[in-house]
Scaffold this motif. Structure first.
Motif, PDB file in Angstrom:
ATOM      1  N   GLY A 126      12.912  -7.722 134.073  1.00 53.50           N
ATOM      2  CA  GLY A 126      11.714  -8.101 133.044  1.00 53.50           C
ATOM      3  C   GLY A 126      11.589  -9.609 133.366  1.00 53.50           C
ATOM      4  O   GLY A 126      10.347  -9.976 133.240  1.00 53.50           O
ATOM      5  N   ILE A 127      12.630 -10.382 133.361  1.00 51.66           N
ATOM      6  CA  ILE A 127      12.464 -11.958 133.525  1.00 51.66           C
ATOM      7  C   ILE A 127      11.885 -12.221 134.799  1.00 51.66           C
ATOM      8  O   ILE A 127      11.181 -13.049 134.917  1.00 51.66           O
ATOM      9  CB  ILE A 127      13.855 -12.625 133.247  1.00 51.66           C
ATOM     10  N   LEU A 128      12.508 -11.615 136.018  1.00 55.59           N
ATOM     11  CA  LEU A 128      11.898 -11.714 137.340  1.00 55.59           C
ATOM     12  C   LEU A 128      10.229 -11.317 137.320  1.00 55.59           C
ATOM     13  O   LEU A 128       9.435 -12.223 137.810  1.00 55.59           O
ATOM     14  CB  LEU A 128      12.793 -11.022 138.266  1.00 55.59           C
ATOM     15  N   ASN A 129      10.036 -10.326 136.792  1.00 55.42           N
ATOM     16  CA  ASN A 129       8.401 -10.062 136.709  1.00 55.42           C
ATOM     17  C   ASN A 129       7.683 -11.127 135.879  1.00 55.42           C
ATOM     18  O   ASN A 129       6.640 -11.367 136.499  1.00 55.42           O
ATOM     19  CB  ASN A 129       8.297  -8.631 136.117  1.00 55.42           C
ATOM     20  N   LYS A 130       8.298 -11.476 134.884  1.00 57.70           N
ATOM     21  CA  LYS A 130       7.531 -12.696 134.140  1.00 57.70           C
ATOM     22  C   LYS A 130       7.386 -13.881 135.041  1.00 57.70           C
ATOM     23  O   LYS A 130       6.360 -14.511 134.841  1.00 57.70           O
ATOM     24  CB  LYS A 130       8.202 -12.985 132.878  1.00 57.70           C
ATOM     25  N   VAL A 131       8.297 -14.369 135.840  1.00 55.19           N
ATOM     26  CA  VAL A 131       8.056 -15.558 136.566  1.00 55.19           C
ATOM     27  C   VAL A 131       7.386 -15.403 137.793  1.00 55.19           C
ATOM     28  O   VAL A 131       6.347 -15.905 137.884  1.00 55.19           O
ATOM     29  CB  VAL A 131       9.909 -15.661 137.261  1.00 55.19           C
ATOM     30  N   LYS A 132       7.426 -13.896 138.264  1.00 54.05           N
ATOM     31  CA  LYS A 132       6.312 -13.593 139.389  1.00 54.05           C
ATOM     32  C   LYS A 132       4.982 -13.678 138.873  1.00 54.05           C
ATOM     33  O   LYS A 132       4.014 -13.968 139.845  1.00 54.05           O
ATOM     34  CB  LYS A 132       6.770 -12.238 139.919  1.00 54.05           C
ATOM     35  N   ASN A 133       4.773 -13.022 137.690  1.00 54.09           N
ATOM     36  CA  ASN A 133       3.431 -13.138 137.074  1.00 54.09           C
ATOM     37  C   ASN A 133       2.675 -14.622 136.994  1.00 54.09           C
ATOM     38  O   ASN A 133       1.651 -14.669 137.243  1.00 54.09           O
ATOM     39  CB  ASN A 133       3.167 -12.573 135.653  1.00 54.09           C
ATOM     40  N   VAL A 134       3.514 -15.520 136.803  1.00 55.61           N
ATOM     41  CA  VAL A 134       3.274 -16.849 136.704  1.00 55.61           C
ATOM     42  C   VAL A 134       3.010 -17.616 137.963  1.00 55.61           C
ATOM     43  O   VAL A 134       2.074 -18.235 138.195  1.00 55.61           O
ATOM     44  CB  VAL A 134       4.228 -17.859 135.865  1.00 55.61           C
ATOM     45  N   VAL A 135       4.022 -17.209 138.925  1.00 59.59           N
ATOM     46  CA  VAL A 135       3.881 -17.783 139.998  1.00 59.59           C
ATOM     47  C   VAL A 135       2.753 -17.335 141.059  1.00 59.59           C
ATOM     48  O   VAL A 135       2.032 -17.896 141.702  1.00 59.59           O
ATOM     49  CB  VAL A 135       5.244 -17.508 140.851  1.00 59.59           C
ATOM     50  N   MET A 136       2.366 -16.119 140.872  1.00 61.07           N
ATOM     51  CA  MET A 136       1.370 -15.234 141.558  1.00 61.07           C
ATOM     52  C   MET A 136      -0.073 -15.504 140.854  1.00 61.07           C
ATOM     53  O   MET A 136      -1.195 -14.866 141.289  1.00 61.07           O
ATOM     54  CB  MET A 136       1.630 -13.853 141.636  1.00 61.07           C
ATOM     55  N   ASN A 137       0.079 -15.955 139.504  1.00 61.03           N
ATOM     56  CA  ASN A 137      -1.114 -16.407 138.957  1.00 61.03           C
ATOM     57  C   ASN A 137      -1.820 -15.233 138.440  1.00 61.03           C
ATOM     58  O   ASN A 137      -2.927 -15.118 138.741  1.00 61.03           O
ATOM     59  CB  ASN A 137      -2.094 -17.407 139.841  1.00 61.03           C
ATOM     60  N   TYR A 138      -1.456 -13.998 138.229  1.00 65.99           N
ATOM     61  CA  TYR A 138      -1.919 -12.831 137.725  1.00 65.99           C
ATOM     62  C   TYR A 138      -2.810 -12.959 136.450  1.00 65.99           C
ATOM     63  O   TYR A 138      -2.384 -13.860 135.470  1.00 65.99           O
ATOM     64  CB  TYR A 138      -0.862 -11.738 137.601  1.00 65.99           C
ATOM     65  N   SER A 139      -3.893 -12.363 136.368  1.00 60.49           N
ATOM     66  CA  SER A 139      -4.685 -12.490 135.257  1.00 60.49           C
ATOM     67  C   SER A 139      -3.955 -11.632 133.874  1.00 60.49           C
ATOM     68  O   SER A 139      -2.922 -10.721 134.297  1.00 60.49           O
ATOM     69  CB  SER A 139      -6.164 -11.607 135.352  1.00 60.49           C
ATOM     70  N   GLU A 140      -4.484 -11.812 132.816  1.00 62.41           N
ATOM     71  CA  GLU A 140      -3.950 -10.911 131.645  1.00 62.41           C
ATOM     72  C   GLU A 140      -3.853  -9.472 132.001  1.00 62.41           C
ATOM     73  O   GLU A 140      -3.187  -8.890 131.825  1.00 62.41           O
ATOM     74  CB  GLU A 140      -4.788 -11.300 130.633  1.00 62.41           C
ATOM     75  N   TRP A 141      -4.991  -8.855 132.404  1.00 60.38           N
ATOM     76  CA  TRP A 141      -5.294  -7.460 132.770  1.00 60.38           C
ATOM     77  C   TRP A 141      -4.337  -6.976 134.128  1.00 60.38           C
ATOM     78  O   TRP A 141      -3.980  -6.102 134.231  1.00 60.38           O
ATOM     79  CB  TRP A 141      -6.449  -7.386 133.203  1.00 60.38           C
ATOM     80  N   GLU A 142      -4.236  -7.835 134.993  1.00 57.99           N
ATOM     81  CA  GLU A 142      -3.354  -7.613 136.182  1.00 57.99           C
ATOM     82  C   GLU A 142      -1.827  -7.242 135.613  1.00 57.99           C
ATOM     83  O   GLU A 142      -1.057  -6.282 136.044  1.00 57.99           O
ATOM     84  CB  GLU A 142      -3.404  -8.677 137.287  1.00 57.99           C
ATOM     85  N   ILE A 143      -1.540  -8.287 134.766  1.00 57.21           N
ATOM     86  CA  ILE A 143      -0.485  -8.073 134.194  1.00 57.21           C
ATOM     87  C   ILE A 143       0.131  -6.918 133.409  1.00 57.21           C
ATOM     88  O   ILE A 143       1.070  -6.324 133.540  1.00 57.21           O
ATOM     89  CB  ILE A 143       0.020  -9.470 133.376  1.00 57.21           C
ATOM     90  N   LYS A 144      -1.045  -6.574 132.673  1.00 55.02           N
ATOM     91  CA  LYS A 144      -0.893  -5.421 131.796  1.00 55.02           C
ATOM     92  C   LYS A 144      -0.605  -4.006 132.586  1.00 55.02           C
ATOM     93  O   LYS A 144       0.104  -3.273 132.368  1.00 55.02           O
ATOM     94  CB  LYS A 144      -2.073  -5.122 130.925  1.00 55.02           C
ATOM     95  N   VAL A 145      -1.581  -4.079 133.933  1.00 53.67           N
ATOM     96  CA  VAL A 145      -1.489  -2.796 134.576  1.00 53.67           C
ATOM     97  C   VAL A 145      -0.156  -2.728 135.308  1.00 53.67           C
ATOM     98  O   VAL A 145       0.380  -1.816 135.616  1.00 53.67           O
ATOM     99  CB  VAL A 145      -2.755  -2.879 135.788  1.00 53.67           C
ATOM    100  N   ARG A 146       0.258  -3.867 136.012  1.00 51.44           N
ATOM    101  CA  ARG A 146       1.419  -4.082 136.415  1.00 51.44           C
ATOM    102  C   ARG A 146       2.693  -3.639 135.482  1.00 51.44           C
ATOM    103  O   ARG A 146       3.602  -2.960 136.131  1.00 51.44           O
ATOM    104  CB  ARG A 146       1.933  -5.630 137.091  1.00 51.44           C
ATOM    105  N   ASP A 147       2.644  -4.065 134.223  1.00 46.77           N
ATOM    106  CA  ASP A 147       3.480  -3.696 133.506  1.00 46.77           C
ATOM    107  C   ASP A 147       3.582  -2.192 133.255  1.00 46.77           C
ATOM    108  O   ASP A 147       4.642  -1.388 132.905  1.00 46.77           O
ATOM    109  CB  ASP A 147       3.404  -4.344 131.967  1.00 46.77           C
TER     110      ASP A 147
END
Length: 159
Positions: free
Chosen positions: A14-35
């Motif tokens: 979960g922590i690794l995914n949060k870091v990846k979301n920031v580094v990859m600059n995913y949008s709010e909706w991309e993060i929700k779908v990835r989750d």
């Protein structure tokens, strides 16, 4: 330091995914779908799936949502079978509960769904995880049924 000792594998992921979301600059909706389509051994919450379905009614979020789902479906490999399965489940949910544009998008990208009908993966314990093919067939049939209803409805409106 004690918090790291009590951390589970899934906490670290979960922590690794949060870091990846920031580094990859995913949008709010991309993060929700990835989750919702992550590789964890439990399904997405109904609250998250409802939120994503509501997002399909807005054009900006719709594009992010559908593009992320198709990306997840094309990344289907032995080690990522679960996220592929969850992406199919989310797609099925969106066909039922999301915008009509979901059906149109599925029609335009049907080759992605059809490609999964042949997916086979047997895990190290001998369990067949190729259920994705069954889900893909089920989604294809639902999509086709929804598309035919929409087509019939539109033809009535035209004539």
């Amino acid at each position: 330091m004690d918090s790291f000792k009590n951390m589970t594998y899934w906490d670290a992921v979960g922590i690794l995914n949060k870091v990846k979301n920031v580094v990859m600059n995913y949008s709010e909706w991309e993060i929700k779908v990835r989750d919702a389509t992550n590789n964890e051994p439990w399904g997405a919450s109904s609250t998250l799936m409802k939120e994503i379905a509501r997002g399909t009614y807005q054009i900006d979020s719709f594009n992010d949502i559908m593009n992320t789902i198709y990306t997840r479906l094309t990344e289907c490999t032995d080690d990522k079978w679960r996220q592929c399965y969850k992406a199919l489940q989310l797609l099925e949910y969106l066909i039922k509960n999301g915008s009509e544009k979901v059906v149109k998008s599925c029609h335009e990208n049907i080759y992605v769904i059809r490609a999964l009908q042949k997916f086979i993966y047997v895990d190290p314990n001998g369990k067949d995880q190729g259920i994705n093919g069954i889900i893909s067939n089920k989604i294809y049939k639902k999509f086709n049924k929804s598309f035919q209803k929409k087509k019939k409805k539109n033809s009535i409106l035209i004539f």
